[in-house]
Design an enzyme around this catalytic site. Structure first.
Site, PDB file in Angstrom:
ATOM      1  N   LYS A 143     -22.917  16.245   7.179  1.00 26.59           N
ATOM      2  CA  LYS A 143     -21.551  16.464   8.521  1.00 26.59           C
ATOM      3  C   LYS A 143     -21.643  15.274   9.472  1.00 26.59           C
ATOM      4  CE  LYS A 143     -18.197  18.498  10.052  1.00 26.59           C
ATOM      5  NZ  LYS A 143     -17.267  18.982   9.491  1.00 26.59           N
ATOM      6  N   SER A 202       1.194  -1.047  -0.390  1.00 28.44           N
ATOM      7  CA  SER A 202       0.536  -0.320   0.174  1.00 28.44           C
ATOM      8  C   SER A 202       0.556   1.123   0.136  1.00 28.44           C
ATOM      9  CB  SER A 202      -0.762   0.439   1.466  1.00 28.44           C
ATOM     10  OG  SER A 202      -1.892   0.864   1.167  1.00 28.44           O
TER      11      SER A 202
END
Length: 356
Positions: free
Chosen positions: A227, A175
């Site tokens: 949010k 990764s």
């Protein structure tokens, strides 16, 4: 004789001298003996000196122990000599610097972070004796942004300093760690290394079902509907899921392009390998994500070869957090036993680091 007796009577019958005034002395006679006042004790000075000496001996002993153990940090160079230098400032001949990237890629100030890695690359760039750098990588990845920055620092170092960078892969090079490695001039891997894992993931946990079973109700007061989408107190909406998927795709595309640039491959070739899964070292050599099967020593020798040097030492480049300070931290712990200290010293001798 009568005169003598009269004189003696006058002397012995004189009144006592006032307190604080010196006693009168008869003229022509030697002064009477007066004992010296007792000397003040100097025991506290002796005690203070003894304490300072003890602390000095302890400090000298710890310094000597650490210096002796640090001599094991060097590795064999091309001529079989072992580098015992632990500070690059004392190098007087050609050397290959080794930087360990061991752990999660994140912002923690170590060489697994952008700041820590750049600090050591700057040391290697400024030191005229360091001719090449080896990145010893043992990491499964971490924060995407940190990996992006570190990859850029490796590329900039190689381009600006002209000093080669070689990667030595340990058990895992995946990764974000592989994104960093892809910018090196050469990548070594072991046959069983888990390498690659080109991909991006974002995780949002939905705990709303569990909260309902527990009878827990959470209300989020937000400035906009999305949010609280990552708070885990409710499921994602379809719009939010699509938004996050687009974000992941953008980040992954930069990952693919970075690897393609570093490995001199096309974007399509890298995208075909961007399955998010790791490859064995043998597969990575076949598909182009790595160059050769080899050890750390092979990587050091390759770095020296690319730098056109045959006689060299190796020196470890690490953050100022020294093993001595770690040892002192351990010794300051009241629960530290003699066995713990012995184990810490053994680990320090083996790899130059202290485990907790």
């Amino acid at each position: 004789m009568p005169q003598d007796n009269n004189w003696q009577q006058q002397v012995w019958q004189q009144p006592a001298a006032p307190q604080g005034a010196p006693a009168p002395q008869p003229q022509g006679c030697p002064p009477y003996y007066q004992p010296e006042p007792p000397k003040k004790s100097r025991g506290w000075i002796v005690a203070l000196v003894a304490v300072l000496c003890v602390f000095g001996i302890i400090a000298l002993g710890m310094w000597s122990c650490t210096s002796a153990v640090s001599s094991s940090f060097g590795t064999l160079g091309a001529l079989g000599s072992t580098a015992t230098t632990s500070d690059v400032d004392y190098l007087t001949s050609d050397a290959v610097g080794v930087i360990d990237i061991d752990g999660t890629i994140q912002y923690d100030g170590t060489t697994c972070s952008p700041e820590g890695l750049k600090a050591q690359l700057d040391v290697a760039a400024e030191n005229k004796h360091i001719k090449a750098v080896v990145l010893r990588v043992n990491s499964g990845g971490g924060t995407a942004t940190a990996g992006e920055e570190m990859a850029a620092y490796v590329r900039e170092f190689s381009e600006s300093s002209g000093k080669p960078v070689v990667v030595s892969s340990a058990s895992m090079n995946a990764s974000a760690a592989y994104e960093i490695s892809s910018q090196a001039d050469f990548i070594y891997t072991a046959k069983t290394t888990a390498i690659g894992a080109i991909g991006t993931a974002l995780q949002v946990t939905d705990l709303s079902g569990l909260l309902d079973k527990l009878g827990i109700s959470i209300e989020n007061v937000t400035s906009s509907d999305s949010k609280d989408s990552s708070y885990g107190t409710r499921p994602l909406t379809e719009e939010e899921r699509a938004y996050y998927q687009n974000m992941v795709n953008q980040i992954n595309e930069t990952f693919i392009q970075t690897v393609a640039e570093g490995r001199d491959m096309t974007v399509e070739e890298v995208r075909a390998l961007a399955t998010g899964l790791t490859f064995t070292g043998m597969e990575a050599v076949e598909n182009g994500l790595a160059d050769e099967i080899g050890t750390r020593e092979d990587a050091v020798a390759k770095a020296a070869e690319l730098a056109n040097t045959t006689a060299y030492k190796t020196v470890k480049l690490d953050n100022p957090s020294s093993s001595l300070s770690d040892l002192l931290d351990l010794m300051s712990e009241s629960r530290l036993s003699a066995d713990d200290l012995a184990q810490a010293l053994k680990e320090l001798e083996n790899d130059g680091s202290l485990a907790r």
